[in-house]
Design an enzyme around this catalytic site. Structure first.
Site, PDB file in Angstrom:
ATOM      1  N   GLU A  94      19.371 -24.228 -24.794  1.00  0.00           N
ATOM      2  CA  GLU A  94      19.268 -23.282 -23.681  1.00  0.00           C
ATOM      3  C   GLU A  94      20.615 -22.852 -23.119  1.00  0.00           C
ATOM      4  OE1 GLU A  94      16.544 -21.854 -23.045  1.00  0.00           O
ATOM      5  OE2 GLU A  94      15.301 -23.165 -24.281  1.00  0.00           O
ATOM      6  N   ASP A 115      17.305 -30.078 -27.903  1.00  0.00           N
ATOM      7  CA  ASP A 115      16.443 -28.917 -27.670  1.00  0.00           C
ATOM      8  C   ASP A 115      15.456 -29.395 -26.609  1.00  0.00           C
ATOM      9  OD1 ASP A 115      14.707 -26.856 -27.613  1.00  0.00           O
ATOM     10  OD2 ASP A 115      14.433 -26.691 -29.774  1.00  0.00           O
TER      11      ASP A 115
END
Ligand code: AFP
Length: 348
Positions: A94, A115
């Site tokens: 992100e 992740d």
């Protein structure tokens, strides 16, 4: 005699004792991650009751729509991991750049790549999703972690694993001494050992791929999948198709039951193949796990664990699962590379 209850923390600690030179830092780091996962799991379980569905209106660095739960997972892991003194830097799907450890906190000897919520486009359908993590030991000597600390080969990982938010919540992890799975016992809020020393069968009966992309596969992938679908009782074919579209869930099934999961590159333009899955925090940790479980992971021409990352969000093709099924895919790639151009359809 009742079975001893092994919590994930106890297990991590016992693994550390096998390394007398260990400082306890890795143990500390791995013991905090499950706390973050419990927070995420709680949010995921509340589903439509919590205000977590829907997008934030932004796209992340790899172009995916960021969902509110992606953001919650990202913040939860970051806040759990930024102050323990175990890490020198973090990398997340992100975040476009490396995530530094705040100046007010001590820097440690490890790098965490993750992740936060993989498969998040499935959230609203109540499909299993997960958090993937990978840990490297830093190569720089001190201070903030560097890009060189992050851009590594999968074979250099110190630990890797995932949390699966499914019909139960699990952590599956390795520190290079086998693969172990723990299930969250909701009544006491602890991850308890449920899958001792996971071994992937050498050959499976399932294949897992997004068949909707068949028109963009390369020729070896097309031939391999055709092969798996062709009837031959002696070699256990045809294989059955299983595809969830959520890497952690598809990988977890493949790890336990065997078979093969494939995400080949989009070869619509053969001069510029476009893989989808990210090396450092999706494919490399899964490759470490499957290797420790007796399976294998390849790009078609290279062991995934040998792929050197060139940038933080590099993508690679991946074919992962049972050793024999992956070896057969590599054989299809090697055989095809030796064929003259315009060779006919495979009839094996
Ligand atoms: P999302 O996180 O956007 O849902 O993507 C999930 C993912 O990265 C991985 O978990 C799946 O294996 C893969 O994408 C599925 O991709 P397709 O939808 O193209 O099959």
């Amino acid at each position: 005699m009742p079975r001893p209850m092994t919590t994930v923390q106890r297990h991590i600690l016992e693994q550390e004792r096998a390394h007398p030179q260990a400082t306890g830092d890795l143990t500390g780091l791995l013991c905090v991650l499950p706390i973050a996962a419990k927070v995420i799991s709680h949010q995921v379980n509340r589903g439509g009751l919590a205000d977590i569905f829907g997008g934030t209106g932004e796209a992340n660095v790899t172009g995916d729509l960021v969902r509110r739960l992606d953001r919650i997972a990202q913040d939860t892991i970051y806040r759990a991991m930024d102050h323990g003194g175990h890490l020198c830097v973090m990398v997340s799907e992100e975040s476009p750049d490396m995530i530094p450890i705040p100046a007010k906190f001590p820097k440690g000897q490890y790098v965490l790549l993750y992740d936060p919520l993989d498969g998040s486009s499935n959230i609203e359908a109540n499909v299993s999703i997960g958090t993937i993590f990978s840990v490297h030991r830093r190569i720089s000597s001190s201070g903030d972690g560097t890009l060189g600390d992050c851009l590594r080969k999968g074979s250099e990982q110190i630990a890797a694993g995932y949390f699966l938010y499914g019909s139960s919540t699990m952590i599956v992890y390795t520190t290079g001494n086998g693969v172990y799975g723990f299930t969250l016992e909701p009544s006491i809020g602890e991850f308890i050992l449920s899958h001792e020393r996971i071994l992937t069968p050498p050959k499976g009966k399932y294949y897992s791929i997004n068949e909707g992309n068949a028109a963009s596969w390369d020729e070896p992938t097309r031939r391999y999948v055709e092969h798996l679908k062709r009837k031959d009782v002696a070699t256990g074919r045809p294989y059955s198709l299983r595809y969830i579209g959520s890497l952690v869930a598809d990988f977890h099934r493949t790890l336990l039951y065997g078979g093969v999961f494939l995400y080949p590159a989009d070869c619509t333009n053969p001069q510029e193949p476009k893989p989808k899955l990210r090396l450092l925090y999706e494919v490399a940790p899964m490759a470490f796990l499957v290797d420790q479980a007796g399976g294998a992971a390849t790009t078609g021409t290279q062991n995934v664990l040998d792929v050197q990352a060139g940038s933080l969000h590099d993508r690679v093709p991946v074919i992962i699962g049972s050793r024999e099924d992956v070896a057969l895919y590599e054989k299809f790639c090697a055989d095809f590379s030796r064929l003259p151009a315009n060779a006919g359809t495979d009839t094996r």
